[in-house]
Enzyme design. Structure first.
Site: not given
Length: 185
Positions: A18, A40, A48
């Site tokens: 990522y 988000e 995350w």
């Protein structure tokens, strides 16, 4: 030779991929922008990495983030999502995804694309910060404040300034790779 990455990037292979291939790279595809906006919001209060591990499940559960389909979700689909162990089963976040899909479609209708609308907050080009250490990264800025306020006026939820700034980082509206990171340039 070991690549130097931003200090927040753990050794988890998913996080490394990522960081190296997505985070901070400009996104102009409406579907992917919508995906990041929803993810988000889902991340609020969580890490995350938790969301990244559930990302493929989200794509399946939320019709590959097709906003038109999501905007039509009814009680049966909501119940199915609340029972889906592959996603974050929070009623408010699921409801937010549905209302955000409706708001997203309204923005597309007004501006032609969500991309045109959202990138106006940075005058159409990424802002590049020059931050030496990840602990000095801001959680929000005047720009994310303005984005949050405007999104909320348009009916979006789970779009506080901190979420908007994380969205800006993820979609490359701002390049917050630290100056010692190989992705900085």
């Amino acid at each position: 030779m070991i690549k130097k990455r931003c200090g927040w990037c753990t050794a988890d292979p998913l996080y490394i991929t990522y960081h190296d291939k997505e985070w901070g790279r400009p996104v102009h595809d409406d579907r992917l922008l919508f995906e990041f906006l929803i993810l988000e919001g889902a991340q609020a209060g969580l890490s995350w990495l938790t969301v990244l591990k559930k990302r493929e499940n989200y794509r399946k559960a939320f019709d590959r983030f097709d906003a038109a389909k999501i905007s039509r979700y009814k009680d049966k689909k909501i119940k199915e999502l609340l029972n889906n162990e592959g996603i974050i089963r929070n009623r408010l976040k699921i409801a937010s995804a549905i209302s955000n899909a409706k708001a997203f479609l309204a923005v597309k209708k007004e501006f032609g694309t969500f991309d045109r609308y959202i990138w106006q907050f940075v005058d159409g080009k990424p802002y590049k910060n020059h931050i030496p250490h990840f602990k000095k990264l801001p959680a929000k800025t005047a720009t994310s404040d303005a984005m949050s306020l405007d999104l909320k006026k348009r009916g979006f939820n789970f779009v506080g300034s901190t979420i908007c700034y994380a969205f800006m980082q993820a979609t490359g509206m701002v390049n917050d790779h630290t100056t010692d990171c190989f992705c900085y340039r």
